[in-house]
Design a protein around this motif. Structure first.
Motif, short mmCIF file in Angstrom:
data_model
loop_
_atom_site.label_atom_id
_atom_site.label_comp_id
_atom_site.label_asym_id
_atom_site.label_seq_id
_atom_site.Cartn_x
_atom_site.Cartn_y
_atom_site.Cartn_z
N ARG A 121 55.78 23.98 19.64
CA ARG A 121 55.17 24.39 21.01
C ARG A 121 56.53 25.20 21.82
O ARG A 121 55.88 26.07 22.34
N ARG A 122 57.54 24.67 21.85
CA ARG A 122 58.50 25.47 22.36
C ARG A 122 59.77 25.13 21.87
O ARG A 122 60.12 24.56 21.01
N ALA A 123 60.97 26.23 22.28
CA ALA A 123 62.34 26.02 21.77
C ALA A 123 63.12 26.39 22.81
O ALA A 123 62.99 27.18 23.84
N GLY A 124 64.12 25.62 22.86
CA GLY A 124 65.53 25.98 23.98
C GLY A 124 66.72 25.84 23.07
O GLY A 124 67.34 24.93 22.42
N LEU A 125 67.37 26.93 22.91
CA LEU A 125 68.66 27.33 22.01
C LEU A 125 69.65 27.62 23.03
O LEU A 125 69.38 28.76 23.72
N ILE A 126 71.27 27.62 22.55
CA ILE A 126 72.24 28.02 23.00
C ILE A 126 72.82 28.95 22.12
O ILE A 126 72.53 28.90 21.07
N SER A 127 73.14 29.93 22.75
CA SER A 127 73.80 31.30 21.88
C SER A 127 74.76 31.96 22.56
O SER A 127 75.15 31.80 23.48
N THR A 128 75.59 32.76 21.74
CA THR A 128 76.53 33.83 22.49
C THR A 128 75.79 34.49 23.67
O THR A 128 74.74 34.88 23.46
N ASN A 129 76.72 34.84 24.23
CA ASN A 129 76.17 35.60 25.44
C ASN A 129 75.70 37.18 25.26
O ASN A 129 75.09 37.65 26.07
N SER A 130 76.19 37.31 24.10
CA SER A 130 75.70 38.83 23.66
C SER A 130 74.43 39.02 22.96
O SER A 130 74.21 40.00 22.37
N ILE A 131 73.85 37.80 22.97
CA ILE A 131 72.55 37.96 22.28
C ILE A 131 71.57 39.08 22.72
O ILE A 131 70.64 39.48 22.25
N ASN A 132 71.61 39.26 24.08
CA ASN A 132 70.92 40.16 24.87
C ASN A 132 71.47 41.67 24.66
O ASN A 132 70.61 42.62 25.31
N MET A 133 72.43 42.02 24.04
CA MET A 133 72.88 43.02 23.52
C MET A 133 72.31 44.04 22.42
O MET A 133 71.59 43.29 21.66
N PRO A 134 72.45 45.35 22.15
CA PRO A 134 71.52 46.27 21.32
C PRO A 134 71.80 45.41 19.99
O PRO A 134 70.77 45.42 19.24
N GLY A 135 73.09 44.88 19.37
CA GLY A 135 73.14 44.65 18.12
C GLY A 135 72.26 43.19 17.98
O GLY A 135 71.98 43.17 16.73
N ASN A 136 72.12 42.46 18.94
CA ASN A 136 71.44 41.44 18.78
C ASN A 136 69.89 41.31 19.37
O ASN A 136 69.15 40.29 18.82
N ARG A 137 69.56 41.98 20.05
CA ARG A 137 68.60 41.96 20.97
C ARG A 137 67.25 41.93 20.45
O ARG A 137 66.23 41.49 20.80
N ARG A 138 67.31 42.30 19.21
CA ARG A 138 65.94 42.77 18.40
C ARG A 138 65.13 41.29 18.28
O ARG A 138 64.00 41.02 18.58
N ALA A 390 73.72 46.88 34.89
CA ALA A 390 72.20 46.26 34.20
C ALA A 390 72.10 46.52 32.84
O ALA A 390 71.53 45.90 31.88
N ASN A 391 73.08 47.60 32.13
CA ASN A 391 72.88 48.08 30.79
C ASN A 391 74.09 47.65 29.92
O ASN A 391 74.16 47.79 28.84
N ALA A 392 75.08 46.76 30.86
CA ALA A 392 76.36 46.31 30.23
C ALA A 392 76.00 44.89 29.63
O ALA A 392 75.29 44.23 30.01
N SER A 393 76.87 44.97 28.44
CA SER A 393 77.38 43.44 28.17
C SER A 393 78.48 43.01 28.73
O SER A 393 79.03 43.79 29.70
N ASP A 400 83.97 40.19 32.30
CA ASP A 400 84.01 41.65 32.71
C ASP A 400 82.90 42.55 32.02
O ASP A 400 82.42 42.11 30.74
N LEU A 401 82.56 43.37 32.62
CA LEU A 401 81.26 44.47 31.95
C LEU A 401 81.85 45.39 31.27
O LEU A 401 83.09 45.88 31.42
N VAL A 402 81.01 45.61 30.28
CA VAL A 402 81.29 46.54 29.23
C VAL A 402 80.47 47.86 29.07
O VAL A 402 79.30 47.66 29.11
N TYR A 403 81.13 48.96 29.16
CA TYR A 403 80.29 50.23 29.36
C TYR A 403 80.14 50.90 28.04
O TYR A 403 81.19 51.11 27.02
N THR A 404 78.85 51.43 27.80
CA THR A 404 78.69 52.08 26.56
C THR A 404 78.04 53.33 26.73
O THR A 404 77.11 53.38 27.80
#
Length: 519
Positions: A121-138, A390-393, A400-404
């Protein structure tokens, strides 16, 4: 022997998910004050991702899936798990997850697939905080395509074996949950620390609830203007006193060592006290051309060649006297300019600084190939700073924020200028630089200036003029877009995203970067 991968518990009829010090409780028949240890016959000790033959392991049915799967970045997976195992894993998920995905993403995908199949039904998982960045976001995009993220903490502190790291916690289902909540910590690390839960209409794949800036596309008019600086890939760096002494040394054919010796800039040089490191930079010169510079070449032969000759990268091994890459695009873009703009890739405060053309930017910087005051003004305005954030990891325990270049600059829609608005922004930018220069004369670094601004200040503060300079600049940049000022952060992002999507839909460049020069 196949590598051991952390076992994962699947069959849970009721759960308690602990996220840092935040307790999330959902249980059939009531709530638990703490996790309860009891016999669970459904638990299995098994590689959670692959069977021994390399096929995907099928998770059993479960009402909920919760856990803290292992985090392991792309480059560490082979050394830690064995390349054969990693190759099997990526082959099994080819076309589903990119090879750049952190190991934790595979748990998210399996939980997503179970929800889509109706076995969970549902899932709740802990991840690296970079999961929302382009390399992982898919993987988060796939979750939103077949269901929805209904609760998330994008960035939380976490202690792991005594080390402070950052994590994200994400809860998702098949899209039935109507309420969406983002969690944050205010006053983190202080006695006043408190968890804040913010209802939002939707949670995007970048774990935000405002304008979905992940849908912004790179704009053609911004191409070939921003670059990451150089990576040395060897002991090409020198103390400044050594390099300056070499500048006076002769060469048999009259070659000037100044051709291949340059001051090296890194992030700290921009925001704190300027260091004194130089670099031997032969550019794209051949070995014979580099050898004309006797002492610099001899240094590279002694200190760089033995290491680079064994490099697995064939180009680096063969062209051992050159830096990691030719960096032709950046060099060509900067060559005609007397100065350029740069920002530290990782920074607490986002700011762009003028750099002399002779300075070689390191890989810790993003540079913009422009010597125009109006570009300085736009990039230092709150509008661009908000877009970049808003676009930074995030990076490190300091969060600290990462600029790409790709998301923060190339997707940022610059104003469509008129001579008047361009001149106004240029004038405001020059005043901002004057205010910074005055504070530098008082001993303030750029970090010190920005800290004063973020703390709030009155007219007695030495940074009050700088605050007024930023306010003038923000108003001038907003006027260049034709927008009323001030605007709230969400309004800024919404309007910038709309402008990006409008220009993208035209499928042709908008002439925003090279208008008529300002008198």
């Amino acid at each position: 022997m196949r590598p051991a991968v952390e076992p994962f518990a699947h069959e849970l009829a009721s759960v308690v998910l602990w996220i840092g010090h935040i307790q999330w409780k959902r249980a059939h028949g009531g709530e638990w004050d703490s996790p309860v240890l009891e016999r669970l016959d459904g638990l299995r000790h098994h590689d959670a991702l692959l069977n021994p033959d390399g096929s995907a392991y099928a998770w059993p049915e479960a009402e909920f899936i919760v856990g803290n799967p292992p985090f392991l970045g792309e480059k560490k997976q082979g050394p830690c798990l064995g390349q054969a195992y990693v190759d099997q894993l990526r082959s099994e998920y080819q076309g589903v997850l990119p090879a750049t995905s952190d190991l934790v993403c595979y748990w998210f995908e399996k939980a997503r697939a179970a929800i889509e199949a109706g076995t969970t039904r549902r899932a709740g998982l802990i991840s690296t905080n970079s999961i929302n960045m382009p390399g992982n976001r898919r993987v988060l995009e796939r979750i939103n395509e077949t269901g929805g993220i209904f609760q998330a903490w994008p960035n939380l502190p976490w202690l792991q074996d005594g080390a402070a790291v950052r994590v994200a916690a994400v809860c998702f289902d098949d899209g039935r949950e109507a309420q969406h909540v983002l969690g944050y910590l205010e006053g983190e690390g202080t006695p006043a620390e408190v968890e804040v839960l913010v209802p939002v209409p939707v949670i995007h794949a970048n774990l935000s609830g405002g304008a979905d800036v992940t849908t912004a596309a790179r704009l053609p008019e911004n191409a070939n203007l921003s670059f990451q600086g150089v990576k040395l890939a060897g002991a090409f760096d020198l103390p400044g006193n050594v390099a300056r002494a070499w500048l006076t040394l002769p060469n048999p054919d009259g070659a000037d060592n100044a051709d291949v010796l340059r001051p090296l800039l890194n992030g700290d040089d921009l925001v704190d006290v300027r260091g004194d490191t130089w670099v031997i930079d032969f550019g794209s010169r051949t070995e014979a051309e580099a050898a004309r510079y006797l002492v610099p070449f001899a240094h590279v032969v002694e200190h760089v060649k033995p290491v680079r000759a064994t490099n697995k990268d064939k180009m680096r091994a063969a062209q051992w006297w050159q830096l990691a890459r030719p960096y032709t695009g950046m060099r060509n873009a900067l060559a005609p300019l007397p100065r350029y703009l740069a920002t530290s890739i990782v920074a607490k405060h986002r700011a762009f600084v003028w750099c002399d053309a002779r300075d070689l930017p390191s890989g810790r910087l993003v540079v913009v190939a422009s010597d125009e005051d109006w570009m300085h003004g736009v990039l230092n305005s709150r509008l661009h700073v908000m877009w970049a954030a808003a676009n930074a990891s995030t990076h490190g325990k300091g969060n600290d924020l990462v600029y790409t270049s790709s998301t923060c600059f190339e997707a940022f829609p610059l104003p469509t200028w008129t001579p008047q608005t361009q001149a106004q922004v240029a004038e405001a930018a020059r005043f901002l630089e004057t205010a910074r220069t005055a504070l530098r004369a008082q001993g303030y670094t750029l970090t010190g200036m920005m800290n004063l601004l973020s703390d709030g200040l009155g007219t007695a503060s030495p940074a009050y003029t700088l605050r007024l300079a930023h306010e003038r600049l923000d108003a001038a940049v907003a006027a260049a877009y034709g927008w009323d000022w001030p605007l709230a952060g969400d309004e800024i992002l919404t309007q910038l995203l709309a402008l990006n999507l409008e220009r993208t839909a035209r499928a042709q460049p908008t002439p925003t970067f090279r208008p008529a020069p300002v008198p």
